[in-house]
Design a protein around this motif. Structure first.
Motif, PDB file in Angstrom:
ATOM      1  N   ALA A  82       0.828  -1.206   0.000  1.00 56.36           N
ATOM      2  CA  ALA A  82       0.000   0.000   0.000  1.00 56.36           C
ATOM      3  C   ALA A  82       0.864   1.259   0.000  1.00 56.36           C
ATOM      4  O   ALA A  82       0.579   2.234  -0.713  1.00 56.36           O
ATOM      5  CB  ALA A  82      -0.922  -0.007   1.212  1.00 56.36           C
ATOM      6  N   GLN A  83       1.923   1.242   0.792  1.00 53.59           N
ATOM      7  CA  GLN A  83       2.815   2.401   0.853  1.00 53.59           C
ATOM      8  C   GLN A  83       3.534   2.601  -0.473  1.00 53.59           C
ATOM      9  O   GLN A  83       3.727   3.744  -0.920  1.00 53.59           O
ATOM     10  CB  GLN A  83       3.828   2.215   1.973  1.00 53.59           C
ATOM     11  CG  GLN A  83       4.735   3.428   2.192  1.00 53.59           C
ATOM     12  CD  GLN A  83       5.770   3.191   3.268  1.00 53.59           C
ATOM     13  OE1 GLN A  83       6.387   2.138   3.312  1.00 53.59           O
ATOM     14  NE2 GLN A  83       5.956   4.176   4.133  1.00 53.59           N
ATOM     15  N   ALA A  84       3.938   1.520  -1.119  1.00 56.54           N
ATOM     16  CA  ALA A  84       4.649   1.633  -2.391  1.00 56.54           C
ATOM     17  C   ALA A  84       3.772   2.271  -3.461  1.00 56.54           C
ATOM     18  O   ALA A  84       4.256   3.080  -4.260  1.00 56.54           O
ATOM     19  CB  ALA A  84       5.117   0.249  -2.850  1.00 56.54           C
ATOM     20  N   GLU A  85       2.500   1.922  -3.488  1.00 61.37           N
ATOM     21  CA  GLU A  85       1.598   2.520  -4.475  1.00 61.37           C
ATOM     22  C   GLU A  85       1.457   4.029  -4.254  1.00 61.37           C
ATOM     23  O   GLU A  85       1.474   4.811  -5.206  1.00 61.37           O
ATOM     24  CB  GLU A  85       0.237   1.833  -4.409  1.00 61.37           C
ATOM     25  CG  GLU A  85       0.255   0.384  -4.891  1.00 61.37           C
ATOM     26  CD  GLU A  85      -1.128  -0.228  -4.890  1.00 61.37           C
ATOM     27  OE1 GLU A  85      -2.087   0.491  -4.557  1.00 61.37           O
ATOM     28  OE2 GLU A  85      -1.245  -1.430  -5.224  1.00 61.37           O
ATOM     29  N   VAL A  86       1.328   4.439  -2.980  1.00 61.19           N
ATOM     30  CA  VAL A  86       1.208   5.866  -2.676  1.00 61.19           C
ATOM     31  C   VAL A  86       2.498   6.601  -3.033  1.00 61.19           C
ATOM     32  O   VAL A  86       2.472   7.679  -3.649  1.00 61.19           O
ATOM     33  CB  VAL A  86       0.858   6.062  -1.189  1.00 61.19           C
ATOM     34  CG1 VAL A  86       0.893   7.543  -0.820  1.00 61.19           C
ATOM     35  CG2 VAL A  86      -0.506   5.471  -0.880  1.00 61.19           C
ATOM     36  N   MET A  87       3.636   6.015  -2.653  1.00 59.21           N
ATOM     37  CA  MET A  87       4.923   6.665  -2.920  1.00 59.21           C
ATOM     38  C   MET A  87       5.195   6.756  -4.418  1.00 59.21           C
ATOM     39  O   MET A  87       5.746   7.749  -4.893  1.00 59.21           O
ATOM     40  CB  MET A  87       6.042   5.909  -2.209  1.00 59.21           C
ATOM     41  CG  MET A  87       6.003   6.015  -0.701  1.00 59.21           C
ATOM     42  SD  MET A  87       7.373   5.142   0.097  1.00 59.21           S
ATOM     43  CE  MET A  87       8.779   6.027  -0.572  1.00 59.21           C
ATOM     44  N   LEU A  88       4.820   5.719  -5.148  1.00 63.10           N
ATOM     45  CA  LEU A  88       5.056   5.726  -6.581  1.00 63.10           C
ATOM     46  C   LEU A  88       4.265   6.835  -7.261  1.00 63.10           C
ATOM     47  O   LEU A  88       4.795   7.568  -8.113  1.00 63.10           O
ATOM     48  CB  LEU A  88       4.694   4.368  -7.180  1.00 63.10           C
ATOM     49  CG  LEU A  88       4.943   4.219  -8.680  1.00 63.10           C
ATOM     50  CD1 LEU A  88       6.407   4.453  -9.008  1.00 63.10           C
ATOM     51  CD2 LEU A  88       4.510   2.838  -9.151  1.00 63.10           C
ATOM     52  N   LYS A  89       3.000   6.976  -6.891  1.00 64.24           N
ATOM     53  CA  LYS A  89       2.182   8.051  -7.461  1.00 64.24           C
ATOM     54  C   LYS A  89       2.775   9.417  -7.113  1.00 64.24           C
ATOM     55  O   LYS A  89       2.843  10.316  -7.956  1.00 64.24           O
ATOM     56  CB  LYS A  89       0.749   7.961  -6.953  1.00 64.24           C
ATOM     57  CG  LYS A  89      -0.187   9.003  -7.562  1.00 64.24           C
ATOM     58  CD  LYS A  89      -1.593   8.877  -7.038  1.00 64.24           C
ATOM     59  CE  LYS A  89      -2.531   9.876  -7.723  1.00 64.24           C
ATOM     60  NZ  LYS A  89      -2.091  11.270  -7.585  1.00 64.24           N
ATOM     61  N   ALA A  90       3.233   9.571  -5.868  1.00 66.23           N
ATOM     62  CA  ALA A  90       3.836  10.841  -5.456  1.00 66.23           C
ATOM     63  C   ALA A  90       5.123  11.113  -6.231  1.00 66.23           C
ATOM     64  O   ALA A  90       5.388  12.254  -6.633  1.00 66.23           O
ATOM     65  CB  ALA A  90       4.116  10.816  -3.955  1.00 66.23           C
TER      66      ALA A  90
END
Length: 384
Positions: free
Chosen positions: A293-301
């Motif tokens: 979940a964190q990787a998806e948020v960080m990737l979008k950012a």
């Protein structure tokens, strides 16, 4: 534009060279043999190594009636229903996870190569402009000294011009040192003595599918889930099935008899055995779920930030180019006025300094734009 050497390898070759020198890459690729061995073990029809037994009994040291007994046995642990499929799934998930880790590591290494290459380009552009400024100041100094000898300018003007030349030479030496430092960092990473032809990367239209960073965390989650499935299917150690053949002889005169036996040993699972394994597997799932979940948020950012930086680099380059054009025109007018005796040396040197600063800024913004392209492709998961 950017630093380049004709005939040198491209960006992909640089990434390949860095990959060959990376200890982490060597470790990950070596683990492929581990996953292959795990898959082969999971595909085996037995749950462990078979055993061969040999037993012999005789009354030679007791009654001495000629009684003898010989037994040969073979035993092997076997899978319970669902265990073999669960372990095969875990082995496949581990293999997929390893390949995803290799792809993510290669992407991270490509980002490092991109950064170091553009650092070399920035240092090279700074050196080129500093050398150009030095040559221009040397030409001005020659003109000033000629006019000092002719009596048109004071000796202080000649000294001022020579001071500016010496300062420019010091700046060139400092720029050369920075370039050598950037080159050294690149060569340590890749082991390549030459720098590839560096061009602005075309921006990818879409994000890589699957994105290596997302694939790595997703396969880690799948492996954790497969590990929990193995724990649930393996509530105890595998049962053991044995086949034995026995030969018995009661006395010297009696006939020998033969028999075949089958033995089964079934271990019982206990909470003390299974609870720690299940808890550890569930902890891995929770960790992997949070990381995904964190990787998806960080990737979008990261992608959004890279796009914003690209837009900012474009605007900065436009402003820097306009400023450099104006300062060049201003310096040309000051030079003409200086040669005509209408402006002093201090005005000319100040205009030259401003022009040099604007030229450096323009060149650096061109490099910054190329780096912004590379960083956006990096965020999108595009490998060279």
């Amino acid at each position: 534009m950017a630093f380049a050497q004709d005939g040198s390898p491209g960006l992909k070759a640089a990434v390949d060279a860095a990959w060959q020198r990376s200890p982490q890459a060597r470790t990950l690729e070596a683990r492929r043999d581990e996953t292959l061995a795990g898959r082969e073990a999971a595909q085996s029809w037995i749950a462990g190594s078979p055993t061969l037994g040999l037993a012999q009994r005789s009354d030679r040291w007791t009654d001495q009636n000629g009684g003898r007994e010989t037994e040969v046995s073979v035993a092997a642990p076997i899978w319970l229903p669902g265990q073999k499929a669960a372990r095969e799934s875990l082995a496949q998930s581990s293999s997929d996870d390893l390949e995803a880790q290799i792809a993510a590591t290669r992407l991270a290494l490509a980002g490092e190569v991109r950064e170091r290459l553009w650092a070399v380009a920035a240092a090279h552009e700074a050196l080129s402009e500093t050398e150009h400024h030095q040559h221009h100041l040397e030409a001005i100094a020659e003109e000033v000294l000629r006019r000092v000898k002719a009596g048109d300018l004071a000796r202080t003007d000649g000294m001022l011009a020579q001071q500016e030349v010496l300062a420019a030479r010091g700046a060139v030496a400092a720029a050369q040192a920075k370039l050598q430092e950037a080159l050294g960092r690149y060569r340590v990473l890749t082991g390549q003595p030459s720098i590839p032809v560096l061009e602005v990367e075309p921006i990818a239209g879409n994000m890589a599918e699957p994105h290596p960073r997302l694939a790595a965390v997703r396969t880690a989650l799948q492996r954790s889930q497969a590990s929990l499935n193995v724990v649930n299917r393996t509530r105890s150690d595998p049962p053991t099935v044995g086949l034995s053949m026995r030969r018995e002889q009661g006395n010297f005169a009696g006939p020998a008899s033969r028999s075949v036996g089958i033995a089964v040993q079934i271990p019982f699972g206990t909470a003390a055995r299974n609870r720690p394994l299940e808890t550890a597997a569930r902890t891995q799932i929770e960790t992997a779920t949070a990381e995904a979940a964190q990787a998806e948020v960080m990737l979008k950012a990261d992608v959004d930030l890279a796009r914003e930086q690209l837009d900012a680099a474009r605007r900065s380059l436009e402003a820097a180019s306009s400023r450099a054009s104006l300062t060049r025109q201003h310096t040309e007018l000051i030079e003409k006025a200086f040669k005509a005796g209408e402006r002093g040396l201090a005005d000319l040197l100040r205009s030259q300094a401003l022009s040099h600063e604007a030229e450096v800024a323009e060149r650096q913004q061109k490099v910054a734009l190329g780096l912004a392209h590379a960083r956006l492709n990096q965020a999108l998961g595009i490998l060279p």
